[in-house]
Enzyme design. Structure first.
Site: not given
Length: 216
Positions: A27-29, A32
């Protein structure tokens, strides 16, 4: 009165986990949530204890610690399972490099969303298609860079490291060479590497400087 035992409904079992599967989630952040991906992987037979998670890591990041750990766990015949291909990487070149290495190590990749498994014919075709696009991406990048350099050079911009042999240095070096000083002595005085001076004064040019003939 004869009593009968109450019938108990059978307890539904969870998915059976395949020891040949390793899961990877990204997950990029930090905000999330990775639960959707981990749930999908578990339903596909991946043991939750064998799912590696990169949280807050961009798809284009060169370093993905959890992905590297997952790859280290894989052995020939095993499969890396992901929810979607872009979880592995958003760079075609990086993806292609990874897939080719996995293929060489006899490891497959399965994407649940794309219904893709590199063990199958379609999966192998995808590797070749990715290769074509990756080469196109690389060639396009080189062309853009070359065009940009040419435009900058046309506008008078110079590239590369500035030369250490300035006109003032040339005068000093040739004066000292004519006086019979060695290249090493001159290098120490100018705080330069001897190799830097020898790149500019060698062969006939060095002999001319020794003879007191100044370079043009």
């Amino acid at each position: 009165m004869k009593r009968t035992k109450a019938k108990v409904a059978p307890v539904s079992e969870g998915p059976s986990y395949d020891p040949m599967l390793i899961g990877y989630v990204r997950v990029s952040t930090r905000e999330q949530n990775e639960e959707m991906q981990t749930f999908a992987l578990a339903q596909a037979g991946v043991n939750p204890n064998r799912i590696f998670i990169d949280k807050g890591v961009s798809g284009r990041a060169k370093v993905k610690p959890a992905r590297d750990e997952a790859l280290q766990m894989l052995r020939p015949g095993m499969t890396l399972v992901v929810w979607r291909l872009d979880r592995v990487s958003r760079s075609m070149i990086d993806m292609l490099t990874l897939l080719r290495q996995m293929e060489a190590d006899q490891i497959s990749l399965r994407s649940l969303t794309e219904y893709l498994d590199t063990r199958g014919a379609i999966g192998k075709l995808m590797i070749h298609i990715l290769g074509a696009f990756a080469q196109f991406e690389s060639d396009s990048g080189i062309e853009r860079t070359t065009a940009g350099i040419r435009r900058a050079q046309a506008n008078g911009k110079k590239f590369g490291q500035p030369t250490k042999i300035t006109p003032e240095i040339v005068v000093k070096v040739e004066k000292w060479l004519a006086n019979g000083d060695s290249v090493d002595q001159i290098a120490v005085r100018l705080n330069l590497a001897s190799s830097t001076i020898r790149k500019h004064w060698y062969g006939e040019k060095l002999e001319s400087a020794r003879a007191g003939i100044k370079s043009k």
